[in-house]
Design an enzyme around this catalytic site. Structure first.
Site, PDB file in Angstrom:
ATOM      1  N   ALA A  10      24.897  -4.035 -52.638  1.00 58.92           N
ATOM      2  CA  ALA A  10      25.830  -3.492 -51.642  1.00 58.92           C
ATOM      3  C   ALA A  10      27.158  -4.241 -51.580  1.00 58.92           C
ATOM      4  O   ALA A  10      27.956  -4.005 -50.680  1.00 58.92           O
ATOM      5  CB  ALA A  10      25.168  -3.478 -50.270  1.00 58.92           C
ATOM      6  N   TYR A 151      20.567   1.281 -71.414  1.00 65.29           N
ATOM      7  CA  TYR A 151      20.711   1.775 -70.037  1.00 65.29           C
ATOM      8  C   TYR A 151      19.814   2.986 -69.795  1.00 65.29           C
ATOM      9  O   TYR A 151      19.092   3.055 -68.802  1.00 65.29           O
ATOM     10  CB  TYR A 151      22.181   2.131 -69.772  1.00 65.29           C
ATOM     11  N   THR A 154      16.223   2.047 -69.416  1.00 63.58           N
ATOM     12  CA  THR A 154      15.859   1.476 -68.101  1.00 63.58           C
ATOM     13  C   THR A 154      15.668   2.578 -67.067  1.00 63.58           C
ATOM     14  O   THR A 154      14.770   2.497 -66.230  1.00 63.58           O
ATOM     15  CB  THR A 154      16.910   0.479 -67.558  1.00 63.58           C
TER      16      THR A 154
HETATM   17  O1  NJP Z   1      28.001   0.014 -59.747  1.00 67.00           O
HETATM   18  P1  NJP Z   1      28.858  -1.243 -59.246  1.00 67.00           P
HETATM   19  P2  NJP Z   1      27.497   1.350 -58.989  1.00 67.00           P
HETATM   20  N1  NJP Z   1      20.952  -8.557 -57.843  1.00 67.00           N
HETATM   21  O2  NJP Z   1      28.977  -2.110 -60.440  1.00 67.00           O
HETATM   22  C1  NJP Z   1      24.989  -5.390 -57.486  1.00 67.00           C
HETATM   23  C2  NJP Z   1      23.663   3.738 -60.660  1.00 67.00           C
HETATM   24  N2  NJP Z   1      24.484   4.745 -61.327  1.00 67.00           N
HETATM   25  O3  NJP Z   1      27.777   1.299 -57.550  1.00 67.00           O
HETATM   26  O4  NJP Z   1      25.624  -8.705 -57.687  1.00 67.00           O
HETATM   27  C3  NJP Z   1      21.522  -8.010 -56.770  1.00 67.00           C
HETATM   28  O5  NJP Z   1      30.101  -0.786 -58.552  1.00 67.00           O
HETATM   29  C4  NJP Z   1      26.465  -5.734 -57.505  1.00 67.00           C
HETATM   30  O6  NJP Z   1      26.795  -6.787 -56.624  1.00 67.00           O
HETATM   31  P3  NJP Z   1      26.951  -8.348 -57.125  1.00 67.00           P
HETATM   32  C5  NJP Z   1      23.649   2.397 -61.340  1.00 67.00           C
HETATM   33  O7  NJP Z   1      22.795   2.378 -62.450  1.00 67.00           O
HETATM   34  C6  NJP Z   1      25.833   4.640 -61.377  1.00 67.00           C
HETATM   35  O8  NJP Z   1      27.964   2.506 -59.774  1.00 67.00           O
HETATM   36  O9  NJP Z   1      27.252  -9.080 -55.873  1.00 67.00           O
HETATM   37  N3  NJP Z   1      22.573  -7.180 -56.826  1.00 67.00           N
HETATM   38  C7  NJP Z   1      27.092  -4.456 -56.964  1.00 67.00           C
HETATM   39  O10 NJP Z   1      27.105  -4.480 -55.562  1.00 67.00           O
HETATM   40  C8  NJP Z   1      23.182   1.514 -60.203  1.00 67.00           C
HETATM   41  O11 NJP Z   1      21.775   1.492 -60.139  1.00 67.00           O
HETATM   42  C9  NJP Z   1      26.583   5.611 -62.054  1.00 67.00           C
HETATM   43  O12 NJP Z   1      28.044  -8.368 -58.152  1.00 67.00           O
HETATM   44  C10 NJP Z   1      23.090  -6.914 -58.038  1.00 67.00           C
HETATM   45  C11 NJP Z   1      26.152  -3.362 -57.415  1.00 67.00           C
HETATM   46  O13 NJP Z   1      24.923  -4.000 -57.829  1.00 67.00           O
HETATM   47  C12 NJP Z   1      23.743   2.196 -58.954  1.00 67.00           C
HETATM   48  O14 NJP Z   1      24.170   3.486 -59.370  1.00 67.00           O
HETATM   49  C13 NJP Z   1      25.949   6.672 -62.660  1.00 67.00           C
HETATM   50  C14 NJP Z   1      22.544  -7.465 -59.212  1.00 67.00           C
HETATM   51  C15 NJP Z   1      26.702  -2.554 -58.575  1.00 67.00           C
HETATM   52  O15 NJP Z   1      27.897  -1.938 -58.166  1.00 67.00           O
HETATM   53  C16 NJP Z   1      24.917   1.479 -58.308  1.00 67.00           C
HETATM   54  O16 NJP Z   1      25.931   1.220 -59.277  1.00 67.00           O
HETATM   55  C17 NJP Z   1      24.583   6.753 -62.608  1.00 67.00           C
HETATM   56  C18 NJP Z   1      21.429  -8.317 -59.076  1.00 67.00           C
HETATM   57  N4  NJP Z   1      20.850  -8.905 -60.149  1.00 67.00           N
HETATM   58  C19 NJP Z   1      23.851   5.791 -61.939  1.00 67.00           C
HETATM   59  N5  NJP Z   1      23.281  -7.036 -60.265  1.00 67.00           N
HETATM   60  C20 NJP Z   1      28.068   5.558 -62.142  1.00 67.00           C
HETATM   61  N6  NJP Z   1      28.735   4.664 -61.435  1.00 67.00           N
HETATM   62  O17 NJP Z   1      28.657   6.376 -62.886  1.00 67.00           O
HETATM   63  C21 NJP Z   1      24.245  -6.236 -59.761  1.00 67.00           C
HETATM   64  O18 NJP Z   1      23.975   7.771 -63.222  1.00 67.00           O
HETATM   65  N7  NJP Z   1      24.149  -6.157 -58.425  1.00 67.00           N
END
Ligand code: NJP
Length: 237
Positions: A10, A151, A154
């Site tokens: 988030a 991807y 997964t």
């Molecule tokens: O991506 P982004 P989205 N532990 O990069 C966090 C799916 N999706 O909002 O860790 C805890 O803006 C990271 O925060 P931080 C996609 O697969 C997307 O698009 O603090 N948190 C950030 O808040 C994913 O499942 C598209 O840097 C972790 C967030 O995750 C979901 O939508 C299309 C972490 C990612 O924000 C949200 O992605 C689709 C960890 N180990 C599916 N690693 C699309 N955007 O086109 C990362 O089909 N985060």
């Protein structure tokens, strides 16, 4: 008796908007991110006037971190009604270019993270015989695309996990579903939110509204899956 939710990933993107929309529905919230950006997001939400925001820096791929998130949520709010497994990472490259480390890491976050978070909330949901687990998977779990084999793999795994879990926990009053978006304008895969090239893409508000709808469905109703596409996106049916 306000609902209590945990939203992973988030700090930004879809998860941040889900957090805001849930707060607008008067849900008490724990938000999770692996960077210290999560603290800033927590402060931004409190500055908007939402008081019930607990921001926890934690890596969802590590069980000890996930357990800490659940324990702190229970200590603050006493229960967990909703888990939104949103955190995820992605990259677009040919299969030959993917390193062993990259392959492992994307599975750790996208698949193991969903497993660990779901596992950790289950005892609390079982105890109250109610709960909802919503996972942001992807429309690529319904077909395939090139240059994204890791991807896509997964998200197929996530789909299998969630479907199986849904059957397993139904008798405990726990609903498990997925929201599967096409291209969403976020920071995903090192991108930038709000650039003109992504004008036609889905917006974070579209996905967050779907999550809120699914989460607030009456108890007798189960929404297994919602697939959302930008109207402009070409995709195989
Ligand atoms: O991506 P982004 P989205 N532990 O990069 C966090 C799916 N999706 O909002 O860790 C805890 O803006 C990271 O925060 P931080 C996609 O697969 C997307 O698009 O603090 N948190 C950030 O808040 C994913 O499942 C598209 O840097 C972790 C967030 O995750 C979901 O939508 C299309 C972490 C990612 O924000 C949200 O992605 C689709 C960890 N180990 C599916 N690693 C699309 N955007 O086109 C990362 O089909 N985060």
């Amino acid at each position: 008796n306000k609902q209590v939710a945990i939203v992973t990933g988030a700090s930004r993107g879809i998860g941040k908007e889900i957090a805001q929309q849930l707060l607008e529905e008067e849900v008490k919230l724990t938000i999770v991110g692996s960077s210290d950006g999560i603290k800033e997001t927590g402060q931004q939400l409190r500055d908007l006037g939402f008081q019930d925001v607990l921001a926890i820096q934690a890596d969802i791929s590590k069980e000890s971190d996930v357990i800490r998130v659940v324990e702190e949520t229970i200590a603050a709010y006493g229960k967990i009604d909703l888990l939104v497994n949103n955190a995820g990472i992605g990259f677009f490259k040919s299969t030959e270019e993917v390193t062993e480390e990259e392959w492992s890491r994307i599975f750790e976050v996208n698949v193991q993270g969903v497993f660990l978070c779901s596992k950790a909330v289950l005892p609390h949901m079982k105890k109250q015989k109610f709960g909802t687990i919503i996972t942001i998977s992807s429309d690529v779990a319904r077909y395939t695309i090139s240059n994204a084999s890791a991807y896509v793999a997964t998200k197929y795994a996530v789909q299998g996990f969630c479907g199986s879990l849904a059957q397993e926990v139904r008798e405990h009053g726990i609903r498990v579903g997925t929201v599967n978006p096409g291209m969403v304008d976020t920071y995903f895969a090192n991108s930038t939110q709000g650039i003109p090239e992504k004008e036609d893409w889905l917006k974070v508000t579209d996905i967050a509204s779907a999550v809120v709808y699914m989460a607030s469905a009456p108890k007798h109703m189960m929404i297994d899956e919602m697939i959302l596409h930008p109207f402009a996106q070409d995709y195989p049916i």
